[in-house]
Write an enzyme that holds these catalytic residues in place. Structure first.
Site, mmCIF file in Angstrom:
data_model
loop_
_atom_site.group_PDB
_atom_site.id
_atom_site.type_symbol
_atom_site.label_atom_id
_atom_site.label_comp_id
_atom_site.label_asym_id
_atom_site.label_seq_id
_atom_site.Cartn_x
_atom_site.Cartn_y
_atom_site.Cartn_z
ATOM 1 N N GLU A 1 0.826 -1.212 0.000
ATOM 2 C CA GLU A 1 0.000 0.000 0.000
ATOM 3 C C GLU A 1 0.863 1.266 0.000
ATOM 4 O O GLU A 1 0.454 2.307 -0.512
ATOM 5 C CB GLU A 1 -0.903 -0.020 1.239
ATOM 6 N N HIS B 1 9.234 -26.592 -0.393
ATOM 7 C CA HIS B 1 8.486 -27.661 -1.069
ATOM 8 C C HIS B 1 7.289 -27.095 -1.813
ATOM 9 O O HIS B 1 6.341 -27.819 -2.098
ATOM 10 C CB HIS B 1 8.043 -28.703 -0.034
ATOM 11 N N LYS C 1 -14.204 2.075 -2.785
ATOM 12 C CA LYS C 1 -15.061 2.399 -1.637
ATOM 13 C C LYS C 1 -16.283 3.190 -2.100
ATOM 14 O O LYS C 1 -17.386 2.979 -1.613
ATOM 15 C CB LYS C 1 -14.292 3.230 -0.608
#
Ligand code: PA5
Length: 445
Positions: free
Chosen positions: A277, A302, A415
């Site tokens: 951010e 792995h 938003k």
């Protein structure tokens, strides 16, 4: 304690990784960052803010004993640092009266329902945290849990059962705290959310969990105190920032935080927010930033190692090691199979370390940039130092890249559309636009 940073990468670059020009820029930009401590880089002043530590400890001390559990509501910078510290410190001794602390950091309905089933207003303190006081997820969570408290214990239950953490003046949560008359702690307005873990945002729940938050702050203070623009690269956090910027210039668009320590998994989540951010920003005609990727050793040997070793040369790796492992000799069971003789009598930590060292050498030999960070003992001071280290590294990398590491304008667009869809007055046009894009199916067209 100061986490020690060391690098193998000079060798890879066929000369110093950090050029003379970058070294000079690091000194200049560090001086600018330190001067900004009274402005946008206010996180640098947090460890020295004694009144906020006192207020936090006083608020924690008067939490009634009947509250044996604490539920933190928050998201992003209001939750990730607390979770990182709680996970990192889990094996540490806890003070008498320590509470069980849970962080609800998402609005996934299944997680919310699970937390509601765990939550009992009789024994659980609610700690809603939102710096802005306006965050949709946190206010929605708050409505659910406050309603549960009110149904069980009335308005007095709300007053006694909530400690809010928010902006000193603004926002819905501050207004609610005033209306209820419940205690409220201040988030310093100049400290950005993702830089706020050492404010009451993190300190209050971490203190209630029984950990020494003063030591955590002291660890951070030591990292900040050692910053010196006259010798910038002597400081591990400055060196790390300069290394990362040099590696970005060489095409490292992914930054891997690879901790050989399960307790640091959520520190990786916290750093991902901080790094992503803060640095993912437009610059000139283009953009800068590195995609954070957290890995755990040796598990990801792995899983992700093949990609790191032979995949695109677009990554820088920070390998984190932690000292102080408990002694645990491997029993000799070579009578069952001769292959077990290799480990017999060795300590588990020696085997673990050999795996880490072997992988590091493999990566270096393959020409992959590896930076190292060692934490001698993962206690409260070290956790504070790690937070401080990465805050400096991130902020300074932003300054060196020529962007503002403290804003996040890119998160606002989504938003607005969400508020429009939820029917907020004045946001109708965003709702209409969102519905046009989503179409009848509710999926993007
Ligand atoms: O770094 C930031 O400012 C953000 O990521 C916030 O932490 C996040 O959006 C939560 O905001 P708030 O604490 O206002 O609820």
């Amino acid at each position: 304690m100061n986490p020690t940073s060391f690098t193998f990468s000079d060798r890879l670059a066929g000369g110093p990784l950090v050029s003379d020009a970058l070294r000079a820029a690091a000194g200049r930009e560090l001086a600018r960052l330190l001067a900004d401590a009274t402005g946008p880089a206010a996180f640098l002043e947090v460890p020295g803010d004694a009144p906020s530590l006192d207020a936090t400890l006083r608020a924690a001390a008067v939490v009634p004993a009947r509250f044996t559990k604490v539920l933190v509501l928050g998201i992003g910078g209001s939750a990730l640092g607390t979770q990182a510290a709680l996970d990192a410190l889990r094996p540490m001794p806890r003070a008498a009266g320590a509470r069980e602390v849970r962080v609800l950091a998402n609005l996934d309905p299944v997680s919310v329902a699970d937390a509601l089933a765990w939550f009992d207003p009789a024994d659980t303190l609610l700690n809603p945290i939102t710096k802005s006081g306006t965050t949709v997820e946190t206010l929605t969570q708050f409505a659910l849990f406050a309603d549960r408290i009110r149904a069980a214990r009335g308005d007095a239950g709300l007053r006694e059962g909530i400690v809010a953490t928010t902006d000193p003046e603004r926002g819905a949560l501050r207004r609610i705290a005033r209306k209820l008359g419940c205690p409220a702690l201040d988030v310093p307005p100049r400290v950005g959310g993702r830089f706020s873990v050492l404010t009451p945002v993190g300190l209050f729940p971490i203190a209630l969990a029984g950990y020494d938050v003063a030591a955590m702050r002291a660890g951070a203070a030591r990292v900040f105190a050692a910053l010196d623009p006259a010798a910038p690269l002597d400081h591990p956090s400055v060196r790390a920032a300069a290394d990362q910027v040099a590696l970005m210039d060489r095409g490292a668009v992914v930054r891997v935080f690879w901790a050989y320590c399960d307790r640091l998994a959520s520190m990786g989540d916290w750093l991902s927010q901080l790094w992503g951010e803060s640095l993912g920003k437009p610059r000139g005609d283009g953009a800068v930033g590195q995609t954070p990727l957290r890995a755990i050793g040796s598990t990801d040997q792995h899983s992700l190692l093949q990609l790191f070793m032979e995949g695109p040369r677009d990554k820088s790796l920070t390998i984190v090691t932690v000292g102080g492992a408990p002694a645990m000799p491997v029993p000799d069971l070579s009578d069952l199979d001769a292959d077990l003789a290799e480990f017999a009598g060795k300590d588990v930590s020696a085997v673990f370390d050999a795996l880490r060292a072997g992988t590091t050498v493999g990566l270096v030999e393959a020409g992959r940039p590896v930076l190292g960070l060692h934490v001698p003992a993962l206690d409260e001071a070290a956790v504070g130092a790690l937070f401080a280290h990465f805050m400096v590294e991130t902020a300074l990398a932003g300054y060196l890249l020529g962007i503002d590491p403290f804003d996040q304008p890119g998160v606002e667009a989504g938003k607005k559309f969400a508020h429009g869809l939820l029917g907020r007055p004045g946001m109708e046009s965003f709702g209409d636009q969102a519905r046009r894009v989503l179409g009848a199916t509710g999926e993007p067209r």
